[in-house]
Scaffold this active site. Structure first.
Site, PDB file in Angstrom:
ATOM      1  N   CYS A   2       0.888  -1.166   0.000  1.00 19.57           N
ATOM      2  CA  CYS A   2       0.000   0.000   0.000  1.00 19.57           C
ATOM      3  C   CYS A   2       0.920   1.209   0.000  1.00 19.57           C
ATOM      4  O   CYS A   2       2.107   1.096   0.223  1.00 19.57           O
ATOM      5  CB  CYS A   2      -0.859   0.030   1.263  1.00 19.57           C
ATOM      6  SG  CYS A   2      -1.868  -1.411   1.459  1.00 19.57           S
ATOM      7  N   ARG A  27       1.787   1.618  -5.939  1.00 19.76           N
ATOM      8  CA  ARG A  27       1.980   0.619  -4.881  1.00 19.76           C
ATOM      9  C   ARG A  27       0.682  -0.098  -4.514  1.00 19.76           C
ATOM     10  O   ARG A  27       0.686  -1.119  -3.840  1.00 19.76           O
ATOM     11  CB  ARG A  27       2.544   1.283  -3.616  1.00 19.76           C
ATOM     12  CG  ARG A  27       3.892   1.953  -3.782  1.00 19.76           C
ATOM     13  CD  ARG A  27       4.273   2.675  -2.518  1.00 19.76           C
ATOM     14  NE  ARG A  27       4.370   1.753  -1.405  1.00 19.76           N
ATOM     15  CZ  ARG A  27       5.480   1.046  -1.136  1.00 19.76           C
ATOM     16  NH1 ARG A  27       6.534   1.179  -1.917  1.00 19.76           N
ATOM     17  NH2 ARG A  27       5.528   0.218  -0.130  1.00 19.76           N
ATOM     18  N   TRP A  74      -3.680  -1.776  -1.392  1.00 18.63           N
ATOM     19  CA  TRP A  74      -3.678  -3.060  -2.098  1.00 18.63           C
ATOM     20  C   TRP A  74      -4.066  -4.061  -1.021  1.00 18.63           C
ATOM     21  O   TRP A  74      -3.254  -4.408  -0.158  1.00 18.63           O
ATOM     22  CB  TRP A  74      -2.305  -3.385  -2.674  1.00 18.63           C
ATOM     23  CG  TRP A  74      -2.307  -4.608  -3.552  1.00 18.63           C
ATOM     24  CD1 TRP A  74      -2.518  -4.670  -4.888  1.00 18.63           C
ATOM     25  CD2 TRP A  74      -2.126  -5.962  -3.124  1.00 18.63           C
ATOM     26  NE1 TRP A  74      -2.460  -5.951  -5.352  1.00 18.63           N
ATOM     27  CE2 TRP A  74      -2.243  -6.786  -4.282  1.00 18.63           C
ATOM     28  CE3 TRP A  74      -1.891  -6.566  -1.910  1.00 18.63           C
ATOM     29  CZ2 TRP A  74      -2.110  -8.170  -4.241  1.00 18.63           C
ATOM     30  CZ3 TRP A  74      -1.765  -7.960  -1.864  1.00 18.63           C
ATOM     31  CH2 TRP A  74      -1.881  -8.727  -3.014  1.00 18.63           C
ATOM     32  N   ASN A 100       0.622   0.136   6.160  1.00 17.50           N
ATOM     33  CA  ASN A 100       1.071  -0.737   5.070  1.00 17.50           C
ATOM     34  C   ASN A 100       1.745  -1.927   5.733  1.00 17.50           C
ATOM     35  O   ASN A 100       2.672  -1.769   6.519  1.00 17.50           O
ATOM     36  CB  ASN A 100       2.066  -0.002   4.158  1.00 17.50           C
ATOM     37  CG  ASN A 100       2.652  -0.955   3.113  1.00 17.50           C
ATOM     38  OD1 ASN A 100       1.994  -1.910   2.701  1.00 17.50           O
ATOM     39  ND2 ASN A 100       3.896  -0.736   2.728  1.00 17.50           N
ATOM     40  N   GLY A 101       1.244  -3.136   5.432  1.00 14.97           N
ATOM     41  CA  GLY A 101       1.867  -4.337   6.006  1.00 14.97           C
ATOM     42  C   GLY A 101       0.790  -5.330   6.413  1.00 14.97           C
ATOM     43  O   GLY A 101      -0.355  -5.230   5.980  1.00 14.97           O
ATOM     44  N   GLU A 482      11.249 -14.362 -18.413  1.00 16.05           N
ATOM     45  CA  GLU A 482      10.961 -12.941 -18.176  1.00 16.05           C
ATOM     46  C   GLU A 482       9.970 -12.418 -19.215  1.00 16.05           C
ATOM     47  O   GLU A 482       9.043 -11.676 -18.883  1.00 16.05           O
ATOM     48  CB  GLU A 482      12.258 -12.150 -18.196  1.00 16.05           C
ATOM     49  CG  GLU A 482      12.108 -10.638 -18.103  1.00 16.05           C
ATOM     50  CD  GLU A 482      11.385 -10.162 -16.853  1.00 16.05           C
ATOM     51  OE1 GLU A 482      11.170 -10.988 -15.937  1.00 16.05           O
ATOM     52  OE2 GLU A 482      10.994  -8.983 -16.806  1.00 16.05           O
ATOM     53  N   LYS A 486       6.323 -10.759 -18.356  1.00 18.49           N
ATOM     54  CA  LYS A 486       5.919  -9.427 -18.838  1.00 18.49           C
ATOM     55  C   LYS A 486       4.548  -9.500 -19.499  1.00 18.49           C
ATOM     56  O   LYS A 486       3.659  -8.694 -19.229  1.00 18.49           O
ATOM     57  CB  LYS A 486       6.958  -8.885 -19.820  1.00 18.49           C
ATOM     58  CG  LYS A 486       8.249  -8.461 -19.180  1.00 18.49           C
ATOM     59  CD  LYS A 486       8.173  -7.137 -18.475  1.00 18.49           C
ATOM     60  CE  LYS A 486       8.037  -7.118 -17.025  1.00 18.49           C
ATOM     61  NZ  LYS A 486       8.771  -7.857 -16.059  1.00 18.49           N
ATOM     62  N   GLU A 489       1.795 -10.203 -16.925  1.00 18.98           N
ATOM     63  CA  GLU A 489       1.600  -9.099 -15.967  1.00 18.98           C
ATOM     64  C   GLU A 489       0.758  -7.965 -16.550  1.00 18.98           C
ATOM     65  O   GLU A 489      -0.100  -7.410 -15.881  1.00 18.98           O
ATOM     66  CB  GLU A 489       2.963  -8.485 -15.644  1.00 18.98           C
ATOM     67  CG  GLU A 489       3.714  -9.072 -14.517  1.00 18.98           C
ATOM     68  CD  GLU A 489       4.822  -8.131 -14.112  1.00 18.98           C
ATOM     69  OE1 GLU A 489       4.656  -7.475 -13.097  1.00 18.98           O
ATOM     70  OE2 GLU A 489       5.831  -8.075 -14.830  1.00 18.98           O
ATOM     71  N   HIS A 505       9.182 -32.779 -23.916  1.00 15.67           N
ATOM     72  CA  HIS A 505       8.780 -33.512 -22.691  1.00 15.67           C
ATOM     73  C   HIS A 505       7.371 -33.126 -22.238  1.00 15.67           C
ATOM     74  O   HIS A 505       7.060 -33.217 -21.047  1.00 15.67           O
ATOM     75  CB  HIS A 505       9.816 -33.254 -21.591  1.00 15.67           C
ATOM     76  CG  HIS A 505      11.190 -33.659 -21.996  1.00 15.67           C
ATOM     77  ND1 HIS A 505      11.620 -34.959 -22.012  1.00 15.67           N
ATOM     78  CD2 HIS A 505      12.214 -32.918 -22.490  1.00 15.67           C
ATOM     79  CE1 HIS A 505      12.868 -35.017 -22.466  1.00 15.67           C
ATOM     80  NE2 HIS A 505      13.246 -33.796 -22.761  1.00 15.67           N
ATOM     81  N   LYS A 605       3.762  -2.539  -7.175  1.00 16.06           N
ATOM     82  CA  LYS A 605       5.159  -2.435  -7.588  1.00 16.06           C
ATOM     83  C   LYS A 605       6.099  -3.104  -6.593  1.00 16.06           C
ATOM     84  O   LYS A 605       7.088  -3.709  -6.984  1.00 16.06           O
ATOM     85  CB  LYS A 605       5.558  -0.957  -7.719  1.00 16.06           C
ATOM     86  CG  LYS A 605       6.993  -0.759  -8.170  1.00 16.06           C
ATOM     87  CD  LYS A 605       7.243  -1.321  -9.535  1.00 16.06           C
ATOM     88  CE  LYS A 605       8.666  -1.117  -9.988  1.00 16.06           C
ATOM     89  NZ  LYS A 605       8.949  -1.822 -11.258  1.00 16.06           N
TER      90      LYS A 605
HETATM   91  C1  AGP Z   1       8.271  -7.637 -12.241  1.00 15.59           C
HETATM   92  O1  AGP Z   1       7.778  -7.114 -13.454  1.00 15.59           O
HETATM   93  C2  AGP Z   1       7.208  -7.746 -11.188  1.00 15.59           C
HETATM   94  N1  AGP Z   1       6.617  -6.505 -10.939  1.00 15.59           N
HETATM   95  C3  AGP Z   1       7.645  -8.500  -9.959  1.00 15.59           C
HETATM   96  O2  AGP Z   1       7.836  -9.844 -10.338  1.00 15.59           O
HETATM   97  C4  AGP Z   1       8.934  -8.006  -9.265  1.00 15.59           C
HETATM   98  O3  AGP Z   1      10.048  -8.297 -10.055  1.00 15.59           O
HETATM   99  C5  AGP Z   1       9.085  -8.776  -7.950  1.00 15.59           C
HETATM  100  O4  AGP Z   1       7.985  -8.455  -7.133  1.00 15.59           O
HETATM  101  C6  AGP Z   1      10.379  -8.461  -7.208  1.00 15.59           C
HETATM  102  O5  AGP Z   1      10.430  -7.092  -6.907  1.00 15.59           O
HETATM  103  P1  AGP Z   1      11.837  -6.456  -6.453  1.00 15.59           P
HETATM  104  O6  AGP Z   1      12.771  -6.587  -7.612  1.00 15.59           O
HETATM  105  O7  AGP Z   1      11.520  -5.048  -6.092  1.00 15.59           O
HETATM  106  O8  AGP Z   1      12.330  -7.265  -5.276  1.00 15.59           O
END
Ligand code: AGP
Length: 610
Positions: A2, A27, A74, A100-101, A482, A486, A489, A505, A605
């Site tokens: 958050c 966030r 969030w 936040n937490g 990766e 992307k 996401e 496989h 994020k």
């Molecule tokens: C990446 O596009 C994502 N947003 C997510 O997987 C991110 O890489 C992951 O949460 C780790 O975050 P950090 O690199 O800030 O530790």
């Protein structure tokens, strides 16, 4: 996950709070709220929706007053409802709190407080805290009531608290969730991260775990959980708000994709001295220690975990150091064996990912030397690790990580060179060509970005497909993972990354004419011929081939439906170049599907909770 912001000032604060909310929205953005104290009453407005939506509905500019808190959520406990939005207040609305937490013992505390007559208006864990503080807030100041309450909490929390009884005071608390203090002129801020206050001050204090800050417009005092005063220095932030703005791009993600040449140049240039890599005192490893490293453990989550996988290839292949990769979330709950001369490297853009922070602490407690590769100065991970190599990517606002990822790869490559040189794992000539190779990358990235037209064409053709496969080998298997992440996401299309040889496989059963298959196929001595075979296998079953190929390759275009070219470079460096087309493919696909590219659903994020 958050965002929280608070201000105590000599001026009206609603705009400062709104600025902070807009900057923190990445966030968490399922609900938003703001409260201020004006003419001895607490004005509270909150609701479901993004910041602008809730502002349009409730008009935060009517929150008068010179002290306030605001929050973008969030949700972890409790659905997305108006009542569950923060700030939370006690029954008579005299105390307000943002959090936040995660409070892990909230259920028992809620029962204890309900037995004392407290009435709850939300399903959240956070609301428990404000009632607990009220319990202690009989004859002591707000910070003392807060301090006493904190001893009953278990879990992670960054808090902002205000009270009608002391209308000129904010209390800020940090424990395992990020929180900074902004030191302004006649005003003080509390915020989840630096960009939220940069418009008003570039002086920040980084709170450590179990620290409490008492903020008034002209003063900031910090105490620990025993009530003892602590002296802390303010840091001056050396980048401005403009670095966190979109600078004319449609989205932060696109801006950050295009910033990668500069980001990598910034990350490598001061560390390359001729054919030498110099980290100064960043890595806090002596030459003996570098020579003595017997094993490396790479820790990360999500995209950073993919960087770990690429790093494993580099460190074993080039520096000849046994290396393993761990999901931070798994590592922290196993009982990992850390032998002597083990180096644990945590990779994290934010430096606040809860699992990565915990895994690094675990490795350190078990005797490993620790190193962080991180993009945010002063973040938690950088203050736990024995040393930190910063990626100099600048603030990364888009939830989907792009420039942080490629600068992580660049740092891992430099670290590999430094270790290989110290351990004489490579000849001077080999190291020289590696250094020349990475020096060329920023310019070569420009030519990859110029392939945008063909990439956009692929997105136009295939953005309605519901599945996709990404294949790679060796150092480009992590890049396949990766690329798939992307796409998932930002476009919400299901995508999987696989080692190309794995197709036989099982996954090859998925291939049909509805399946776009992105294959990373640089011309290299290692696996190029094998990848050509994999392309044939997919083609024979009607799959759609989008190949990432080396400029000048004449074989691939004959076999693939689409070829996107990257310049010729050393095999290991092809991983950095190959990442860019996959980022752009995900971006354009998401855009064509009308997704919220910078703030995709369900994501945030920085995952600062488990
Ligand atoms: C990446 O596009 C994502 N947003 C997510 O997987 C991110 O890489 C992951 O949460 C780790 O975050 P950090 O690199 O800030 O530790």
């Amino acid at each position: 996950m958050c965002g929280i912001i608070g201000v105590v000032s000599g001026q009206q604060v609603h705009q400062k709070l709104l600025d902070g909310l807009l900057s923190l929205e990445y966030r968490g953005y399922d609900s938003v709220g703001m409260c201020t104290i004006d003419k001895n009453s607490l004005i509270l407005k909150k609701g479901i929706g993004k910041v602008q939506e809730v502002h349009d509905k409730h008009d935060f500019s009517r929150n008068g007053g010179k002290i306030g808190l605001a929050h973008c959520r969030w949700g972890t406990h409790g659905g997305i409802t108006d009542e569950n939005a923060h700030p939370h207040v006690n029954e008579d609305k005299t105390i307000a709190l943002v959090h936040n937490g995660i409070i892990e013992n909230y259920a028992e505390l809620k029962e204890f407080l309900a037995q004392k007559g407290h009435v709850f208006s939300s399903e959240t864990d956070s609301e428990v805290i404000v009632h607990l503080i009220e319990e202690f807030y009989k004859k002591v100041p707000l910070e003392e009531a807060t301090r006493l309450a904190l001893h009953r909490l278990e879990g992670s929390y960054a808090l902002g608290i205000l009270s009608l009884r002391e209308p000129g005071k904010l209390v800020a608390v940090r424990n395992e969730s990020p929180l900074i203090i902004g030191v302004g002129k006649g005003e003080h801020f509390l915020a989840s991260d630096v960009p939220a206050v940069l418009k008003h001050t570039n002086k920040v204090i980084y709170l450590e775990d179990k620290e409490i800050a008492v903020l008034e417009k002209g003063s900031c005092t910090i105490i620990d959980y025993d009530g003892k005063a602590k002296e802390k220095q303010a840091h001056t932030i050396d980048w401005g708000v403009e670095a966190a703005e979109k600078a004319g791009y449609g989205h932060f993600m696109l801006k950050e994709i295009h910033e990668q040449p500069q980001a990598i140049a910034e990350t490598i240039q001061e560390r390359l001295h001729g054919n030498d890599v110099v980290f100064e005192d960043e890595i806090n490893l002596s030459a003996d220690e570098m020579r003595g490293v017997k094993r490396i453990i790479l820790l990360g989550c999500g995209t950073s975990w993919h960087a770990c996988l690429a790093g494993e290839f580099m460190l074993e292949e080039l520096a000849k150091i046994p290396t393993e990769v761990e999901y931070a979330s798994e590592f922290r709950y196993r009982n990992p064996l850390i032998g002597e001369h083990t180096l644990a490297i945590a990779i994290s853009q934010s430096g606040e990912t809860a699992d990565t922070v915990a895994a690094l602490k675990e490795a350190k407690e078990k005797g490993a030397k620790t190193l962080a590769i991180c993009n945010v100065k002063g973040s938690s991970i950088t203050r736990i690790a024995d040393g930190t190599i910063y990626t100099r990517a600048g603030p990364e606002i888009g939830v989907a990580s792009t420039k942080a990822f490629t600068t992580q790869l660049a740092v891992l490559y430099l670290l590999t060179i430094a270790l290989a040189k110290e351990r004489k794992a490579l000849t001077g000539k080999q190291i020289g060509s590696m250094v020349q190779g990475i020096r060329r990358i920023p310019l070569q990235l420009q030519s990859v970005l110029a392939e945008d037209g063909e990439i956009r064409n692929c997105a136009a053709l295939y953005h309605k497909k519901t599945n996709s496969l990404y294949l790679g080998r060796g150092v480009n298997f992590p890049i396949a993972l990766e690329g798939a992440l992307k796409l998932k996401e930002v476009s919400y299309i299901h995508a999987e990354g696989y080692p190309a040889a794995e197709m036989k496989h099982g996954p090859i059963a998925l291939i049909d004419k509805e399946m776009p298959v992105v294959i990373i196929a640089p011309q290299d001595v290692y696996t190029y011929r094998k990848i050509l075979g994999n392309i044939e296998e997919v083609k024979a079953r009607g799959g759609i081939i989008i190949a990432i190929a080396t400029e000048g390759d004449r074989e691939i275009p004959k076999k693939a439906d689409h070829a996107i070219f990257i310049p010729k470079t050393l095999y290991t460096l092809s991983s950095i170049l190959a990442a860019i087309p996959l980022q752009l493919l995900a971006y354009h696909t998401a855009l064509m599907l009308g997704r919220d590219v910078d703030k995709p659903r369900n994501l945030a994020k920085s995952v600062t909770v488990e």
